[in-house]
Motif scaffolding. Sequence first.
Motif, short mmCIF file in Angstrom:
data_model
loop_
_atom_site.label_atom_id
_atom_site.label_comp_id
_atom_site.label_asym_id
_atom_site.label_seq_id
_atom_site.Cartn_x
_atom_site.Cartn_y
_atom_site.Cartn_z
N MET A 32 0.82 -1.63 0.10
CA MET A 32 -0.34 -0.35 0.12
C MET A 32 0.46 0.96 0.02
N CYS A 33 0.30 1.90 -0.71
CA CYS A 33 0.69 3.46 -0.59
C CYS A 33 0.51 4.05 0.25
N VAL A 74 -3.49 0.17 -3.17
CA VAL A 74 -2.53 -0.88 -2.91
C VAL A 74 -1.92 -1.03 -4.29
N CYS A 132 6.25 -3.97 -4.13
CA CYS A 132 6.39 -2.33 -3.13
C CYS A 132 6.56 -1.40 -3.88
N ALA A 146 4.35 0.96 -5.50
CA ALA A 146 3.83 1.30 -4.43
C ALA A 146 5.16 2.89 -3.77
#
Length: 210
Positions: free
Chosen positions: A175-176, A182, A186, A189
């Motif tokens: 999740m950012c 989401v 990574c 994000a």
Amino acid sequence: MLTVSEALERLKATGITDSIQVLRKWIRDGEITAIPPEQGRRKEGYRIEAEELERFISQRNPLYPEVQRLRQENDQLKAELEQLKQQISNQKDRSEDEPKEDESEPIGPAQGADRNGELTWNQVCDIYEKETKRIKDSDILGGIWEEVMGLLFPMSLFPEETESTELRQRSGQFMCPATGKVFPTCEEAVISLIQFVIKKYQKKNATKGA
């Protein structure tokens, strides 16, 4: 037992003589002991014991025994070398048949994403540089940097190079921290966060200019 012709070949090889007449003279003179042919088998000619010929050669050529010794050692070394080559070949065949272990070094926190897919401080820095390379204003860059790193590493004033982000959700997605969106990785994000903060500062800077 050697024939006269075979004995002559030995004498040629040792450099003593290549003349059949000289060899026959040595036999007649008794310098080389030879066995005469049996009655009725004169066509076979004289026979010479190998040991007798070796004795004569050694007498004529004092270095011959040493040469023979060196030849024997050379033959032995050749045989040992062939055995060694065969052993190496067999070991190579066995090693190729055996399953190979993974010799690659494990990816540590400073080399790649950790086991949960999170990114390290160094990796985030690399992404940040790529996403902000077109921004020339140092003040804007400073503000973006502080906000991005503060959101990604909120518990560390001075994060270590091996420290990782904590964006992974129970669903396995990332999740950012700025938008709540989401992403499957990574990296996506983090990029989303950086782009969000860049737009925020660009909009803020444009408002000041107006």
